[in-house]
Design an enzyme around this catalytic site. Sequence first.
Site, PDB file in Angstrom:
ATOM      1  N   ASP A  76       0.853  -1.190   0.000  1.00 25.40           N
ATOM      2  CA  ASP A  76       0.000   0.000   0.000  1.00 25.40           C
ATOM      3  C   ASP A  76       0.885   1.236   0.000  1.00 25.40           C
ATOM      4  O   ASP A  76       2.101   1.147   0.197  1.00 25.40           O
ATOM      5  CB  ASP A  76      -1.006  -0.002   1.162  1.00 25.40           C
ATOM      6  CG  ASP A  76      -0.366   0.180   2.532  1.00 25.40           C
ATOM      7  OD1 ASP A  76       0.838  -0.144   2.684  1.00 25.40           O
ATOM      8  OD2 ASP A  76      -1.057   0.630   3.461  1.00 25.40           O
ATOM      9  N   TYR A  95       2.922   4.795   0.766  1.00 27.59           N
ATOM     10  CA  TYR A  95       3.535   5.411   1.947  1.00 27.59           C
ATOM     11  C   TYR A  95       2.488   6.269   2.652  1.00 27.59           C
ATOM     12  O   TYR A  95       1.677   6.933   2.007  1.00 27.59           O
ATOM     13  CB  TYR A  95       4.714   6.285   1.531  1.00 27.59           C
ATOM     14  CG  TYR A  95       5.872   5.535   0.921  1.00 27.59           C
ATOM     15  CD1 TYR A  95       6.621   4.616   1.664  1.00 27.59           C
ATOM     16  CD2 TYR A  95       6.246   5.750  -0.408  1.00 27.59           C
ATOM     17  CE1 TYR A  95       7.698   3.941   1.101  1.00 27.59           C
ATOM     18  CE2 TYR A  95       7.321   5.073  -0.978  1.00 27.59           C
ATOM     19  CZ  TYR A  95       8.052   4.173  -0.222  1.00 27.59           C
ATOM     20  OH  TYR A  95       9.109   3.507  -0.773  1.00 27.59           O
ATOM     21  N   PHE A 154       6.522   2.029  -4.192  1.00 31.22           N
ATOM     22  CA  PHE A 154       7.891   2.258  -3.729  1.00 31.22           C
ATOM     23  C   PHE A 154       8.451   3.635  -4.076  1.00 31.22           C
ATOM     24  O   PHE A 154       9.558   3.975  -3.669  1.00 31.22           O
ATOM     25  CB  PHE A 154       8.858   1.173  -4.249  1.00 31.22           C
ATOM     26  CG  PHE A 154       8.550  -0.201  -3.730  1.00 31.22           C
ATOM     27  CD1 PHE A 154       8.885  -0.552  -2.425  1.00 31.22           C
ATOM     28  CD2 PHE A 154       7.912  -1.130  -4.528  1.00 31.22           C
ATOM     29  CE1 PHE A 154       8.591  -1.824  -1.937  1.00 31.22           C
ATOM     30  CE2 PHE A 154       7.613  -2.400  -4.047  1.00 31.22           C
ATOM     31  CZ  PHE A 154       7.949  -2.744  -2.754  1.00 31.22           C
ATOM     32  N   HIS A 187      11.038  -8.862   1.051  1.00 31.98           N
ATOM     33  CA  HIS A 187      10.792  -7.422   0.889  1.00 31.98           C
ATOM     34  C   HIS A 187      12.102  -6.648   1.074  1.00 31.98           C
ATOM     35  O   HIS A 187      12.962  -7.047   1.859  1.00 31.98           O
ATOM     36  CB  HIS A 187       9.762  -6.978   1.926  1.00 31.98           C
ATOM     37  CG  HIS A 187       9.148  -5.649   1.643  1.00 31.98           C
ATOM     38  ND1 HIS A 187       9.746  -4.463   2.015  1.00 31.98           N
ATOM     39  CD2 HIS A 187       7.996  -5.310   1.022  1.00 31.98           C
ATOM     40  CE1 HIS A 187       8.978  -3.460   1.638  1.00 31.98           C
ATOM     41  NE2 HIS A 187       7.919  -3.937   1.030  1.00 31.98           N
TER      42      HIS A 187
END
Length: 225
Positions: free
Chosen positions: A64, A66, A77, A186
């Site tokens: 999701d 920031y 990202f 991740h």
Amino acid sequence: MKVFHNSWDDLLKEEFQKDYYKNLRELLVDEYRHYTIFPPARQLFYAFDLTPYEDVRCVILGQDPYHNIGQAEGLAFSVKQGVRVPPSLQNIYKELEADLGITPPHHGSLIDWAKSGVLLLNTTLSVRAHEPMSHAKIGWELFTDAVIRLIDRKADPVVFILWGAHAGTKAALIKNPKHLIIKSPHPSPLSAHRGFFGSKPFSRTNDFLVQSGQAPIDWRIYDNQ
């Protein structure tokens, strides 16, 4: 209804007519009215605006947006220029440099990747300020799962880069054996050393695309956007 003003409009018009999406839209109107929501409403679909369906050669899947002030710009990202590069993206840049020798830029905006054919897709496209995953169960994943299925139908091979356990679960949606799935931990500081570093996703993507007769992704990010 024209949302993207490109090929995504026709591909997703039926999705926009489904009850879940109509309910999602109504909820979002209320959320934007009463809370601080990221990204700004005009950038909810920025990833689709920058990367039309026919241009998608790679999908990088995030979770999701920031959730801090001024960060999210509608691309997984990615953060707006002038905003400090978040730790996960710093690690992505480290792997990019180790993999392809590309010097990291002085900002965190990944618009150049989006324009090169990388769909920077979050599974959830909005979030309340300072409340991560606050919009995770309001209907977005039904929408983004439909997007993944549409890309899976592409005749040309596509690379799906799935970072983290949550993104990894979406591999089940990718049925076309022509495509390449790259899964790793991740890039966050909590997990990057468990296999993200050294996974070489950028060179693997380009090797696969070239072998399938396509142009490689230009992974360079320029400071003078």
